[in-house]
Enzyme design. Structure first.
Site, PDB file in Angstrom:
ATOM      1  N   LYS A  81       6.407  -1.644   6.546  1.00  0.00           N
ATOM      2  CA  LYS A  81       6.037  -0.549   5.638  1.00  0.00           C
ATOM      3  C   LYS A  81       6.214   0.791   6.348  1.00  0.00           C
ATOM      4  O   LYS A  81       5.713   0.972   7.458  1.00  0.00           O
ATOM      5  CB  LYS A  81       4.576  -0.746   5.210  1.00  0.00           C
ATOM      6  CG  LYS A  81       4.200   0.003   3.958  1.00  0.00           C
ATOM      7  CD  LYS A  81       2.863  -0.525   3.445  1.00  0.00           C
ATOM      8  CE  LYS A  81       2.101   0.533   2.688  1.00  0.00           C
ATOM      9  NZ  LYS A  81       0.740   0.115   2.362  1.00  0.00           N
ATOM     10  N   HIS A  90     -12.154   6.096   1.559  1.00  0.00           N
ATOM     11  CA  HIS A  90     -12.383   5.128   2.650  1.00  0.00           C
ATOM     12  C   HIS A  90     -13.713   5.419   3.343  1.00  0.00           C
ATOM     13  O   HIS A  90     -14.487   4.515   3.645  1.00  0.00           O
ATOM     14  CB  HIS A  90     -11.277   5.235   3.712  1.00  0.00           C
ATOM     15  CG  HIS A  90      -9.905   4.879   3.251  1.00  0.00           C
ATOM     16  ND1 HIS A  90      -8.826   5.723   3.386  1.00  0.00           N
ATOM     17  CD2 HIS A  90      -9.428   3.748   2.668  1.00  0.00           C
ATOM     18  CE1 HIS A  90      -7.743   5.131   2.915  1.00  0.00           C
ATOM     19  NE2 HIS A  90      -8.075   3.946   2.462  1.00  0.00           N
ATOM     20  N   SER A 141      -4.386   7.091  -0.624  1.00  0.00           N
ATOM     21  CA  SER A 141      -3.620   7.783   0.422  1.00  0.00           C
ATOM     22  C   SER A 141      -2.258   8.229  -0.119  1.00  0.00           C
ATOM     23  O   SER A 141      -1.778   9.316   0.210  1.00  0.00           O
ATOM     24  CB  SER A 141      -3.416   6.865   1.626  1.00  0.00           C
ATOM     25  OG  SER A 141      -4.656   6.500   2.180  1.00  0.00           O
ATOM     26  N   ARG A 200     -12.095   0.479  -6.671  1.00  0.00           N
ATOM     27  CA  ARG A 200     -12.080   1.780  -7.356  1.00  0.00           C
ATOM     28  C   ARG A 200     -12.103   1.616  -8.860  1.00  0.00           C
ATOM     29  O   ARG A 200     -12.742   2.374  -9.577  1.00  0.00           O
ATOM     30  CB  ARG A 200     -10.815   2.568  -6.958  1.00  0.00           C
ATOM     31  CG  ARG A 200     -10.823   3.014  -5.529  1.00  0.00           C
ATOM     32  CD  ARG A 200      -9.478   3.551  -5.121  1.00  0.00           C
ATOM     33  NE  ARG A 200      -8.466   2.493  -5.156  1.00  0.00           N
ATOM     34  CZ  ARG A 200      -7.264   2.608  -4.655  1.00  0.00           C
ATOM     35  NH1 ARG A 200      -6.876   3.735  -4.117  1.00  0.00           N
ATOM     36  NH2 ARG A 200      -6.412   1.613  -4.709  1.00  0.00           N
TER      37      ARG A 200
END
Ligand code: PNS
Length: 158
Positions: free
Chosen positions: A41, A17, A127, A90
């Site tokens: 979430k 990030h 993460s 990514r």
């Protein structure tokens, strides 16, 4: 004032990030890092904890502001007068999901999405993987800022 938003869950912020936030901060006058408030979430850190970590680790950039939002990202952009979203890509596996979201966001609002290729030295980071590594005793030094590493160890092994 050229402003861009970098949205995400940031649970917690990783060096991946930071790669995107730092590079965006060199292209724009202001980067707003917006943490999604998502009650559906389950997260490891509260929104306030995530914001505090982000504020600390982005302080050196000087033109990064950390905020939170709920609901649609494009509504937040409209309220804050932010014309563009910056996202890191990514790998090709990110592309389908990100393209669909970018097209829908543009269709709904005219807000542009700009993709930045994540640096190869951090392109394997997420993460979720970071949390898994720490939970099972692995070493994440160099993959997240030191502060985040400490908070992860405290929360997951404490
Ligand atoms: O870090 P994440 O969880 O991959 O970030 C995803 C995020 C927050 C960028 C995305 O889920 C989002 O923008 N959510 C807000 C709701 C929204 O606007 N959805 C898009 C509909 S096309």
């Amino acid at each position: 004032m050229r402003r861009v938003v970098c949205p995400g869950s940031f649970d917690p912020v990783t060096n991946g990030h930071l790669d995107i936030i730092g590079r965006a901060s060199r292209q724009y006058d202001e980067v707003v890092v917006a943490v999604l408030i998502n009650i559906e979430k389950k997260s490891l850190f509260t929104v306030e904890e995530r914001i505090e970590m982000l504020q600390t680790v982005t302080k050196e950039y000087g033109n990064v502001r950390v905020d939170k939002f709920h609901g649609l990202l494009v509504d937040y952009c409209r309220q804050q007068e932010i014309p563009a979203i910056v996202k890191g890509l990514r790998a090709i596996s990110d592309f389908d999901y990100e393209l669909q979201m970018a097209q829908l966001n543009y269709r709904m609002s005219g807000v542009e999405t700009l993709f930045m290729a994540t640096g190869p030295e951090v392109s394997f980071l997420s993460s979720s993987r970071i949390k898994e590594i720490v939970r099972y005793g692995g070493d994440v030094a160099g993959l997240v800022p030191e502060l985040v590493e400490e908070r992860l160890i405290e929360r997951l092994r404490g």
